[in-house]
Enzyme design. Sequence first.
Site, PDB file in Angstrom:
ATOM      1  N   ASP A  83       0.853  -1.188   0.000  1.00  0.00           N
ATOM      2  CA  ASP A  83       0.000   0.000   0.000  1.00  0.00           C
ATOM      3  C   ASP A  83       0.889   1.238   0.000  1.00  0.00           C
ATOM      4  OD1 ASP A  83       0.988   0.168   2.567  1.00  0.00           O
ATOM      5  OD2 ASP A  83      -0.858  -0.522   3.526  1.00  0.00           O
ATOM      6  N   CYS A 109       3.961   1.435   2.823  1.00  0.00           N
ATOM      7  CA  CYS A 109       4.876   0.308   3.028  1.00  0.00           C
ATOM      8  C   CYS A 109       6.172   0.740   3.713  1.00  0.00           C
ATOM      9  CB  CYS A 109       5.159  -0.405   1.715  1.00  0.00           C
ATOM     10  SG  CYS A 109       5.939   0.624   0.440  1.00  0.00           S
ATOM     11  N   HIS A 157       8.644  -0.367  -3.847  1.00  0.00           N
ATOM     12  CA  HIS A 157       8.088  -0.954  -2.627  1.00  0.00           C
ATOM     13  C   HIS A 157       9.196  -1.232  -1.616  1.00  0.00           C
ATOM     14  CE1 HIS A 157       5.367  -3.329  -0.127  1.00  0.00           C
ATOM     15  NE2 HIS A 157       6.281  -4.282  -0.097  1.00  0.00           N
ATOM     16  N   HIS A 205      -7.045   9.592 -13.434  1.00  0.00           N
ATOM     17  CA  HIS A 205      -6.986   8.146 -13.197  1.00  0.00           C
ATOM     18  C   HIS A 205      -5.807   7.824 -12.277  1.00  0.00           C
ATOM     19  CE1 HIS A 205      -9.161   7.434 -17.323  1.00  0.00           C
ATOM     20  NE2 HIS A 205      -9.908   8.061 -16.424  1.00  0.00           N
TER      21      HIS A 205
END
Length: 347
Positions: A158, A161, A267, A341
């Site tokens: 998410d 992290c 990440h 978006h």
Amino acid sequence: MTGSFSVKLKSKKGQFIVNDLNEHTTLGELKTKIVQATDIEATQLHVLVGYPPKPLDLSQQQEQRALKAVGINSGETLIVEEKAAPAPAAPVPGGTTVEDDEALARRLQAEEEAQLLQETAGGPVAQAADYQLPVAPTESGPNGDFNGILLKKVVPADNSCLFTSIRFVLNGKVDNEGSEMMRHIIAQEVAADPQSYNDAVLGKSNAEYCAWIQKADSWGGAIEVSILSNYYGIEIDVVDIQNAIINRFGEDKNFGLRVFLLFDGIHYDPLYMETSPSAAPATIFPVEELGVYQQAEQLANEAQSSRQYTNVDKFTLRCMQCDVRLVGQVQAQEHAKQTGHKNFGEI
């Protein structure tokens, strides 16, 4: 019937709960209870309350005021410090400065998660800690390596992290409870030093950044790692597997302890050492123990060789909302600005 409530005291001696309070309890009565619990003389008490912590006026003029009137509510945490007694021949200090209060608040707040390990590296273990954080065993294997294997702990992918990973290496928990606090800490540090954290460094104005980093969907990176390393008083080594290097945040501060995070380009995951099936995982290591560092280097090289990373400049994405294909982080960000978006998937 008068409702009762309690407050928590956090001091160098330990943490205490004061239960027998009510809405009519005066500040003077609370001072007496603090003295009894902490063994600090009333004249040397320095108390911080609220978030961010602010000094409490303990003057005699305030002693008859009810706790709620001075901003103390049930469940409040009070940070209690002992002011140094002035030397007989020296003039009495005019009081602590704002900088002193902020430094005190940071030190005591970080103490709950990191101080015990800091003291383990350089002195006797404190008796005040609520719990002992995991630390690497002292036994060494051949070539100075620890008798354990450095492993990756997968945390949720998410936007928090980084903060989840730091929380894990500090206290062994995988949860998102500390993310909001860490974001707030970072915002405070940045706001307090606009010269260092200027538009060029942040990529946006100081005020904009402080608002941005406190949003749950904002990612953390080098700036945030550096601030949290200094805040917790521990070196944070980020193992960058795309470039097979280790970036040592806090190296210049000569901290005695270090933790490791793995970064694949987008990440973060924490690293830990498993020494035996029955032992708790070790996540914090003495800086002078090079065996663990060498394991982290080896892990980075192996992960790079097997391409276990995401090149944010070259990876191919698909917008999950309009199905357009994009190459790299820059195109994705531009598409998000133009269309609104925000849901992308890697191809």
